[in-house]
Every structure is written in structure tokens, then in C-alpha cells.
Scaffold this motif. Sequence first.
Motif, PDB file in Angstrom:
ATOM      1  N   VAL A  60       5.566   3.411  -1.765  1.00  0.00           N
ATOM      2  CA  VAL A  60       5.323   3.088  -0.257  1.00  0.00           C
ATOM      3  C   VAL A  60       6.690   2.281   0.479  1.00  0.00           C
ATOM      4  CG1 VAL A  60       4.128   1.901   1.685  1.00  0.00           C
ATOM      5  CG2 VAL A  60       2.766   3.196  -0.338  1.00  0.00           C
ATOM      6  N   PRO A  72       4.134  -0.026   6.987  1.00  0.00           N
ATOM      7  CA  PRO A  72       4.245   0.147   5.757  1.00  0.00           C
ATOM      8  C   PRO A  72       2.808  -0.441   4.992  1.00  0.00           C
ATOM      9  CG  PRO A  72       6.265  -1.204   6.107  1.00  0.00           C
ATOM     10  CD  PRO A  72       5.349  -0.649   7.542  1.00  0.00           C
ATOM     11  N   ILE A  96      -3.112   7.517   6.652  1.00  0.00           N
ATOM     12  CA  ILE A  96      -1.705   7.776   6.369  1.00  0.00           C
ATOM     13  C   ILE A  96      -1.094   8.370   7.515  1.00  0.00           C
ATOM     14  CG2 ILE A  96       0.037   9.001   5.155  1.00  0.00           C
ATOM     15  CD1 ILE A  96      -1.529   8.120   2.567  1.00  0.00           C
ATOM     16  N   MET A 100       0.205   2.514   5.486  1.00  0.00           N
ATOM     17  CA  MET A 100       0.592   3.604   4.312  1.00  0.00           C
ATOM     18  C   MET A 100      -0.174   3.031   2.985  1.00  0.00           C
ATOM     19  SD  MET A 100       4.144   5.232   4.845  1.00  0.00           S
ATOM     20  CE  MET A 100       4.314   6.212   6.316  1.00  0.00           C
ATOM     21  N   LEU A 101       0.192   1.741   2.690  1.00  0.00           N
ATOM     22  CA  LEU A 101      -0.339   1.108   1.380  1.00  0.00           C
ATOM     23  C   LEU A 101      -1.789   1.010   1.559  1.00  0.00           C
ATOM     24  CD1 LEU A 101       0.776  -0.268  -1.120  1.00  0.00           C
ATOM     25  CD2 LEU A 101      -0.170  -2.269   0.028  1.00  0.00           C
TER      26      LEU A 101
END
Lengths: 235, 176
Positions: free
Chosen positions: B43, A108, A135, A111-112
Amino acid sequence: MLKRALAIISLLLIGYWIAQGLAGVPFGQDRMLVAQYYLDHVKEQTGAVNAVTAIVVNYRGFDTLGEVTVLFIASTGVGALLWRRKKQRTAKTEGSIVLTTGTRLLVPFVMLFGAYIFIHGHLTPGGGFPGGATIATAFLLLYMAFVQYEIPHKAFEKVEGAVGVSYVLVGLIGLAIGGYFLYDWIWQDWGFGVDNIGRLLSGGFIPIIYTIIGLKVGTELSGIIDNMLKEEVSE
Amino acid sequence: MGEASKISRYLYTVIVLFLIWLAITASLDVQELGFGLLLSLIVAAFTYEIFTTNGLANLHPRRIAYMIAYIPYFLWAMIKANIDVAYRVLHPKRPIRPGIVKCRTVLSSDVGKLALANSITLTPGTITLDVDDDEYFIHWIWVPDEALVESEEEHVKASSEGITVPFEKFLKVIFG
């Protein structure tokens, strides 16, 4: 031996030749002709603080569209080269608990951070390509840690196609409004974010295009990883 | 420990991601906050299933207090161990007695095991080689006499005393 000696001698000759050519370039002196124009006008013409982004997406948007196309062709090419009727992941060794749990916790954040990079393209170094690659790294982590993991193919293909089309669409709207392809109508006509330069909601259509590119690069690189990690299995 | 509800897990992921966003933007501009919240929501929707099993229970004040207390405790252990290894490197006789020992842990959650393995590896002198259920295989730079015994039970007990137990009293509360 003779081959190697000849190769070294010709490399030295080429190196000397290039060094001679570069010796004529005056380093450290102000020789900017076009670049000075970009630096002087980037803020009022594009609304972006990051001049590199403004040049890449705005002044020379065709180049970026070409790069996205190249990446798309690369992804399609890998898919075509490795195409088989039935392909599966055949890895057998599951990662240890340290690897799998670490991956679960990291994905996570990765991705953030990728989203952070492409949404701040007009303010900070980076943009759609590094953000998308970040990503894709998250998906690479999942592929490496879990032997059974596969990206959701259907959704990925749809996102990839949709964002590719919307990039061209943004350009075509510019063509309809302003008279040329990739005309930045959000900044030039609407003046959206004019009193906002340096903050997030500015930069004309740069953040929009970089979100599109980020998603496209992310899904495409993940698709390449997916293709390369799978092996053919017999029925 | 059973799984928390989906909503609780989702909210926990959003909160953690938003805190990370605050840290990386270092700005309280309302636009940044808005986009940070939006991206955290998106997300988290994709990743909450793999991110957490406990959900909001992780934010229990007792756990957070132990976590804050653990940071200086761990840093101090790290400084001590680094000085110890520096001494071994600089000593003319290089007093090392390397060996692989087996430890047993009382931690049950995966995240707790990860934290323990990383704590062991980050304190020099010990490196986690493998984790198998509740057993840790650790490479030790100086295996003490107590761990050099025939009986396996005593060996495991002695090496756990030296390596895992000091961290466990914190990690047990933080991660379970």
C-alpha cells in the motif's frame, strides 16, 4: 387523488397478504436443515471460521462467480453507455486545503483497511466485496478532492482482467485435481493450514479467492466512478 | 521545508501503516505481523507520494513528545468549550453574539493547517469556514469586544489571540 388512494389500498392489501404468509413461520425455533450441516462441518471441510464466507466461496462458489460476473457486466455496461470519443474531467472548483490534505492523509489508511477486510475474509465479517468497495472508496475520495485526478487506466484494466482470469483459473485447477469446478484443492488435498484454524494462514483457497475478488471489485467500482465523473468535451 | 528523499518518505509511510495494522488487528501472531508488513509495503508503494512530504523527519522525538502532550491539552480545551456552549444553550437569555472573524496563522505546512482547522472546528463555539493561504475564516459563537474593532490589523490580532494562538504553539513544533 383517486390514483393515490388506490395505490395505498393495494399496498395495504399486499402488506397484509405478506404478513399472513410470514405468520406461519415459526420464529425462534430450530428449523435449520441444511444450515445445521454447514455449522457442524464448516471447520473440518473448509478450514474457515466464518461460516458465511465458507458458504459463499466454498459450498456455493458458483453464486459468487455469478456475482462477480454481474459486477463486471455492470461496469462494462456503464462504460458502454457513457462511451464517447473524448471524455475529460471538467470539474473546476478545487477542494479547499482542508479537504485535499485530509484526503492525502486518509487514502493510505482506507486502502490498508480494505486490504485488511479481504485478507481476513475467512476469520471476520466482510470479505472480498466490502474490501473491494472500501478500496474503491479511496479512489472516490481522490476523485472528489482533486479536480484533475484520474485512475491509472492501463494498470487498472490489466489488474481487472488478470484477477478475473485467475478466479476462473483457481476453479479450473480444482476441476483438474478434484473433479469439479471450484474444488478447494488447497484444503482438501494439500491440507494446508490444518493445524492453523482461526489464524491467518488457513481457510483453504478462501483468502486467495477473496484477494482476487477484492482487487476485482476495487478496480471495477473505481472504473464506474471514473466513467460517471467524466464529461464529454468538444474537440 | 523541502521535500525529503523518496526512500525516507516511503519508509515513513510503511511505518505509519504498520502501526495502524497493529492497532486494527490487535494481535502479535507472527502470521498477522508478516501479512501486515507485506500489505504495508504494497500500500505504501502506491500511496507514499501523496501521503507525506517530510518523510522520516516526522518521527523526530521532539515532534512525537509534543504530539503526545498535545492530546490531553486539546481534550481539555474541548471539554471547557463544550461546557461553555452548554451554558449558552441552557441560559434563558441565550447569550450568543455570532460573527465571522479572520485569523492569521504562523503554520506553513499543509498538514499543520489541516490539524489547526480541525482543532478549531472540534472545539465548540468556533467553526472553520475556509482556509486561504495563511488566513482562516472562522464562525465564532461569541465574538469578544476586542475583535469588534474597525482596524483590520487589530481585529486579526485579537481574533488570532483568542482562537489560533493557543493551538499553534504545539502544532508549530509537530507539523511546522
